[in-house]
Design a protein around this motif. Structure first.
Motif, PDB file in Angstrom:
ATOM      1  N   ALA A  62      90.576  66.177-103.434  1.00 38.00           N
ATOM      2  CA  ALA A  62      91.180  67.566-103.746  1.00 38.00           C
ATOM      3  C   ALA A  62      91.757  68.026-102.508  1.00 38.00           C
ATOM      4  N   GLY A  63      92.910  68.469-102.358  1.00 38.75           N
ATOM      5  CA  GLY A  63      93.470  69.082-101.502  1.00 38.75           C
ATOM      6  C   GLY A  63      94.351  68.114-100.465  1.00 38.75           C
ATOM      7  N   ASN A  64      94.277  67.001-100.844  1.00 45.71           N
ATOM      8  CA  ASN A  64      94.909  65.864 -99.914  1.00 45.71           C
ATOM      9  C   ASN A  64      95.564  64.559-100.670  1.00 45.71           C
ATOM     10  N   ASP A  65      96.807  64.555-100.974  1.00 48.83           N
ATOM     11  CA  ASP A  65      97.215  63.662-101.697  1.00 48.83           C
ATOM     12  C   ASP A  65      97.590  62.415-100.850  1.00 48.83           C
ATOM     13  N   LYS A  66      96.874  62.202 -99.831  1.00 49.45           N
ATOM     14  CA  LYS A  66      96.848  60.709 -99.064  1.00 49.45           C
ATOM     15  C   LYS A  66      95.469  60.209 -99.164  1.00 49.45           C
ATOM     16  N   SER A  67      94.570  60.832 -99.741  1.00 51.48           N
ATOM     17  CA  SER A  67      93.314  60.602 -99.924  1.00 51.48           C
ATOM     18  C   SER A  67      92.774  60.307-101.200  1.00 51.48           C
ATOM     19  N   CYS A  68      91.568  59.349-101.471  1.00 51.15           N
ATOM     20  CA  CYS A  68      90.957  59.252-102.892  1.00 51.15           C
ATOM     21  C   CYS A  68      89.649  59.012-102.458  1.00 51.15           C
ATOM     22  N   VAL A  69      88.801  59.242-103.515  1.00 48.18           N
ATOM     23  CA  VAL A  69      87.299  58.978-103.483  1.00 48.18           C
ATOM     24  C   VAL A  69      86.993  58.173-104.781  1.00 48.18           C
ATOM     25  N   TRP A  70      85.502  57.652-104.539  1.00 45.40           N
ATOM     26  CA  TRP A  70      85.081  56.780-105.688  1.00 45.40           C
ATOM     27  C   TRP A  70      83.640  56.486-105.361  1.00 45.40           C
ATOM     28  N   HIS A  71      82.876  56.245-106.396  1.00 46.11           N
ATOM     29  CA  HIS A  71      81.452  55.866-106.288  1.00 46.11           C
ATOM     30  C   HIS A  71      81.426  54.203-106.362  1.00 46.11           C
ATOM     31  N   ALA A  72      80.291  53.717-105.538  1.00 42.03           N
ATOM     32  CA  ALA A  72      80.363  52.273-105.595  1.00 42.03           C
ATOM     33  C   ALA A  72      78.808  51.981-105.068  1.00 42.03           C
ATOM     34  N   ALA A  73      78.278  50.808-105.528  1.00 48.36           N
ATOM     35  CA  ALA A  73      77.175  50.020-105.140  1.00 48.36           C
ATOM     36  C   ALA A  73      77.466  49.241-104.039  1.00 48.36           C
ATOM     37  N   ASP A  74      77.245  49.675-102.744  1.00 44.94           N
ATOM     38  CA  ASP A  74      77.824  48.956-101.782  1.00 44.94           C
ATOM     39  C   ASP A  74      76.857  48.042-100.893  1.00 44.94           C
TER      40      ASP A  74
ATOM     41  N   GLY B  64      73.879  45.267 -95.548  1.00 45.78           N
ATOM     42  CA  GLY B  64      73.011  44.464 -95.873  1.00 45.78           C
ATOM     43  C   GLY B  64      72.071  44.653 -97.237  1.00 45.78           C
ATOM     44  N   GLU B  65      72.019  45.776 -97.651  1.00 46.23           N
ATOM     45  CA  GLU B  65      71.366  46.191 -98.942  1.00 46.23           C
ATOM     46  C   GLU B  65      72.216  46.860 -99.910  1.00 46.23           C
ATOM     47  N   LEU B  66      71.872  47.043-101.106  1.00 47.10           N
ATOM     48  CA  LEU B  66      72.824  47.669-102.015  1.00 47.10           C
ATOM     49  C   LEU B  66      72.370  49.227-102.028  1.00 47.10           C
ATOM     50  N   LYS B  67      73.628  50.142-101.864  1.00 50.36           N
ATOM     51  CA  LYS B  67      73.223  51.427-101.515  1.00 50.36           C
ATOM     52  C   LYS B  67      74.416  52.116-102.447  1.00 50.36           C
ATOM     53  N   ASP B  68      74.005  53.159-103.118  1.00 43.78           N
ATOM     54  CA  ASP B  68      74.947  53.984-104.085  1.00 43.78           C
ATOM     55  C   ASP B  68      75.636  54.863-103.082  1.00 43.78           C
ATOM     56  N   GLU B  69      76.887  54.579-102.716  1.00 38.21           N
ATOM     57  CA  GLU B  69      77.490  55.519-101.594  1.00 38.21           C
ATOM     58  C   GLU B  69      78.887  56.160-102.544  1.00 38.21           C
ATOM     59  N   LEU B  70      79.143  57.178-101.851  1.00 39.14           N
ATOM     60  CA  LEU B  70      80.473  58.102-102.444  1.00 39.14           C
ATOM     61  C   LEU B  70      81.415  58.056-101.019  1.00 39.14           C
ATOM     62  N   PHE B  71      82.537  57.063-101.409  1.00 41.15           N
ATOM     63  CA  PHE B  71      83.458  57.024-100.260  1.00 41.15           C
ATOM     64  C   PHE B  71      84.737  57.683-100.391  1.00 41.15           C
ATOM     65  N   CYS B  72      85.214  58.107 -99.286  1.00 47.03           N
ATOM     66  CA  CYS B  72      86.503  58.816 -99.257  1.00 47.03           C
ATOM     67  C   CYS B  72      87.724  57.841 -98.300  1.00 47.03           C
ATOM     68  N   ILE B  73      88.643  57.512 -98.628  1.00 46.79           N
ATOM     69  CA  ILE B  73      89.507  56.942 -97.942  1.00 46.79           C
ATOM     70  C   ILE B  73      90.894  57.369 -97.604  1.00 46.79           C
ATOM     71  N   ARG B  74      91.467  57.495 -96.313  1.00 47.60           N
ATOM     72  CA  ARG B  74      92.647  58.115 -96.198  1.00 47.60           C
ATOM     73  C   ARG B  74      93.661  57.181 -95.813  1.00 47.60           C
ATOM     74  N   PHE B  75      94.886  57.336 -96.301  1.00 48.89           N
ATOM     75  CA  PHE B  75      96.039  56.428 -95.897  1.00 48.89           C
ATOM     76  C   PHE B  75      97.007  57.232 -95.075  1.00 48.89           C
ATOM     77  N   GLY B  76      97.947  56.418 -94.622  1.00 42.46           N
ATOM     78  CA  GLY B  76      99.055  56.928 -93.811  1.00 42.46           C
ATOM     79  C   GLY B  76     100.147  57.577 -94.561  1.00 42.46           C
ATOM     80  N   SER B  77     100.109  57.286 -95.605  1.00 38.79           N
ATOM     81  CA  SER B  77     101.329  57.581 -96.474  1.00 38.79           C
ATOM     82  C   SER B  77     100.648  58.035 -98.025  1.00 38.79           C
ATOM     83  N   VAL B  78     101.474  58.819 -98.803  1.00 40.00           N
ATOM     84  CA  VAL B  78     100.951  58.883-100.146  1.00 40.00           C
ATOM     85  C   VAL B  78     101.471  57.934-100.959  1.00 40.00           C
ATOM     86  N   ASP B  79     102.482  56.973-100.696  1.00 41.38           N
ATOM     87  CA  ASP B  79     102.616  55.935-101.295  1.00 41.38           C
ATOM     88  C   ASP B  79     101.594  54.957-101.229  1.00 41.38           C
ATOM     89  N   ASN B  80     100.990  54.503-100.193  1.00 41.47           N
ATOM     90  CA  ASN B  80      99.949  53.591 -99.963  1.00 41.47           C
ATOM     91  C   ASN B  80      98.757  54.102-100.811  1.00 41.47           C
TER      92      ASN B  80
END
Length: 221
Positions: free
Chosen positions: A111-123, A127-143
């Motif tokens: 929300a509020g940033n079209d260059k970023s996205c979020v997701w849940h995953a068992a990461d 070295g051990e499985l953890k339920d994580e909430l990730f957010c990743i930010r790219f240099g461009s909207v296309d990426n």
């Protein structure tokens, strides 16, 4: 006339020393051998590779914390076809994220940033499985859009594989049951004539006695 200047004399000696070649060869003290380094990615093909910065949500501090900046990649296994998301820091190559792309995985725009996205995953990056909430930010909207679309495609393909796997397992089970039913029917048909003969012998005792009388020889007088 020879020069009496000490600085000039030292310069001449130094020049002469530099031109001399003693021919001595110095062998290295330690011999280093080439060592093969395994990354664990030899059996995988990269189907996506983008530069980005990764964050994870800290539940205790109720805030986003940076995991690192580097390349986020989607790696597809050559045999199983499973796809995992792997991200390493650009300088240290430390793993920031490492988890499978499952059919249930959903990536949403932040929300509020079209260059970023979020997701849940068992990461499994630590070295051990953890339920994580990730957010990743790219240099461009296309990426960012490319990343989201590719994740969605992989998740859908994994879902189809699971459905095909379940259908194959179900068909195999039905085929096994049909074979067992045919075997059961064959055994039943073999047992029916034997039972019928036993019933006939029980229901007609007179015929059996007559046959015994005919077969036995008559007593001599």
């Amino acid at each position: 006339m020879a020069s009496t200047d000490p600085e000039h004399r030292d310069g001449e000696e130094t020049a002469t020393g530099e031109d001399e070649d003693t021919g001595a060869q110095i062998a290295p003290i330690v011999k280093l051998e080439e060592v093969a380094v395994s990354t664990g990615e030899e059996d995988e093909d990269a189907i996506l590779d983008l530069k980005a910065k990764l964050y994870r949500f800290d539940k205790e501090g109720n805030q986003w914390k940076e995991r690192g900046a580097g390349s986020v990649r989607l790696l597809k296994h050559k045999e199983t076809g499973k796809v995992r998301l792997v991200m390493r820091q650009s300088k240290t190559l430390k793993i920031c994220a490492n988890h499978l792309v499952l059919p249930t995985m959903s990536v949403q725009e932040h929300a509020g940033n079209d260059k970023s996205c979020v997701w849940h995953a068992a990461d499994f990056a630590d070295g051990e499985l953890k339920d994580e909430l990730f957010c990743i930010r790219f240099g461009s909207v296309d990426n960012c859009r490319t990343f989201m679309e590719r994740i969605q495609e992989v998740a859908e393909s994994q879902q189809k594989k699971e459905e095909n796997k379940d259908a194959f397992a179900a068909s195999g089970l039905l085929e096994k049951l049909s074979v067992e039913d045919k075997k059961t029917e064959g055994k039943t048909s073999e047992q029916v004539p034997v039972a019928a003969k036993e019933k006939e012998s029980e229901s007609e005792p007179g015929k059996v006695d007559e046959q015994e009388k005919v077969e036995k020889p008559a007593p001599s007088v």
